[in-house]
Motif scaffolding. Structure first.
Motif, short mmCIF file in Angstrom:
data_model
loop_
_atom_site.label_atom_id
_atom_site.label_comp_id
_atom_site.label_asym_id
_atom_site.label_seq_id
_atom_site.Cartn_x
_atom_site.Cartn_y
_atom_site.Cartn_z
N CYS A 97 1.19 -8.00 -7.51
CA CYS A 97 2.40 -8.12 -6.68
C CYS A 97 2.36 -9.36 -5.80
O CYS A 97 3.38 -10.03 -5.60
N PHE A 139 -5.30 0.28 -7.29
CA PHE A 139 -4.68 -0.31 -6.11
C PHE A 139 -4.95 -1.81 -6.05
O PHE A 139 -4.06 -2.60 -5.71
N TYR A 163 4.29 5.29 -5.98
CA TYR A 163 4.19 5.29 -7.45
C TYR A 163 3.06 6.17 -7.98
O TYR A 163 3.12 6.64 -9.11
N ASP A 164 2.02 6.36 -7.16
CA ASP A 164 0.89 7.19 -7.56
C ASP A 164 1.28 8.65 -7.34
O ASP A 164 0.90 9.28 -6.35
N PHE A 206 -2.76 -3.60 -8.48
CA PHE A 206 -1.38 -3.56 -8.00
C PHE A 206 -1.15 -4.63 -6.94
O PHE A 206 -0.17 -5.38 -6.99
N CYS A 240 -4.67 5.96 -8.76
CA CYS A 240 -4.28 5.00 -9.79
C CYS A 240 -2.92 5.40 -10.36
O CYS A 240 -2.49 6.55 -10.23
N ILE A 241 -2.24 4.44 -10.96
CA ILE A 241 -0.92 4.68 -11.54
C ILE A 241 -1.04 4.66 -13.05
O ILE A 241 -1.51 3.68 -13.63
N PHE A 261 2.47 1.61 -3.46
CA PHE A 261 1.50 2.14 -4.41
C PHE A 261 1.40 3.66 -4.25
O PHE A 261 1.36 4.39 -5.25
N LYS A 262 1.39 4.13 -3.02
CA LYS A 262 1.34 5.57 -2.77
C LYS A 262 2.57 6.25 -3.36
O LYS A 262 2.46 7.35 -3.92
N ARG A 293 0.84 -1.20 0.00
CA ARG A 293 0.00 0.00 0.00
C ARG A 293 0.87 1.25 0.00
O ARG A 293 0.58 2.22 -0.71
#
Length: 213
Positions: free
Chosen positions: A195, A188, A131-132, A191, A138-139, A128-129, A125
């Motif tokens: 992963c 998310f 990369y966002d 992702f 969302c990425i 993801f933050k 999590r």
């Protein structure tokens, strides 16, 4: 008679000083008063671990906060053979939970608790933050491309230009793997699902699951 360095008197004084610093409005910008026991409850660190980290934090950051320039300088020492500037910028933004341009001791402690002691889900999590980049949940391919470029520079691979074939190929490969429904964005949920299916990723995250500093 001199007091031994590891005496209970000095240890208690250190704890008192820490609590005073954490509650001192002149040290942290717009702080929320936090006592040592609250930090223990809010993180997965012990009192002793927090004491050790605070000593190091105070030595490096006597003002009580880390600004981006100092953060980049510290980060560069871990990657002397590459250009860590861009990646450190992204990591700084992820650590800067209040988005005020400064990382307090509590900010740092909360993030390190996740990265060092959190579950795989919690670590993913946070990643993801990271990369966002614009925080919209969302990425995009563009965001992933910037992260890939930053990692290449960090490792000293120095791709030729932002549109280099090597960087683009790497971005395309990773994006295709993560964008499960192929709609052009990575959510998310996508992702996490991608992963957790990748054994290499889960093992790499477990490496940081350490109970000692």
């Amino acid at each position: 008679m001199a007091t031994p360095p590891d005496s209970p008197i000095i240890e208690e004084a250190t704890l008192i000083e820490l609590e005073e610093q954490l509650n001192n409005t002149s040290v942290f910008p717009h702080p929320r008063p936090v006592a040592l026991e609250d930090l223990c409850r809010q993180t997965k660190f012990t009192r002793q671990e927090i004491r050790i980290m605070y000593r190091g934090f105070k030595q490096k950051c006597p003002e009580g906060v880390v600004h981006e320039d100092l953060f980049k300088d510290i980060y560069s020492k871990f990657f002397p053979h590459g250009n860590s500037n861009l990646y450190a910028h992204f990591v700084f933004k992820a650590f800067d939970v209040k988005s005020n341009g400064a990382i307090s001791f509590k900010d740092m402690l909360m993030t390190l608790s996740t990265l060092l002691r959190g579950s795989i889900y919690e670590k993913l999590r946070w990643t993801f933050k990271l990369y966002d980049l614009n925080g919209d949940g969302c990425i995009t391919r563009s965001e992933l491309s910037q992260i890939v470029l930053a990692i290449h520079e960090l490792m000293g691979k120095r791709p030729q230009g932002r549109g280099s074939t090597k960087s683009k190929d790497h971005t395309d490969m990773v994006f295709q793997k993560l964008d499960i429904n192929q709609d052009g964005v990575i959510t998310f949920e996508e992702f996490i699902e991608s992963c957790l299916k990748d054994e290499a990723i889960t093992k790499s995250l477990q490496i940081f699951d350490s109970r000692s500093l």
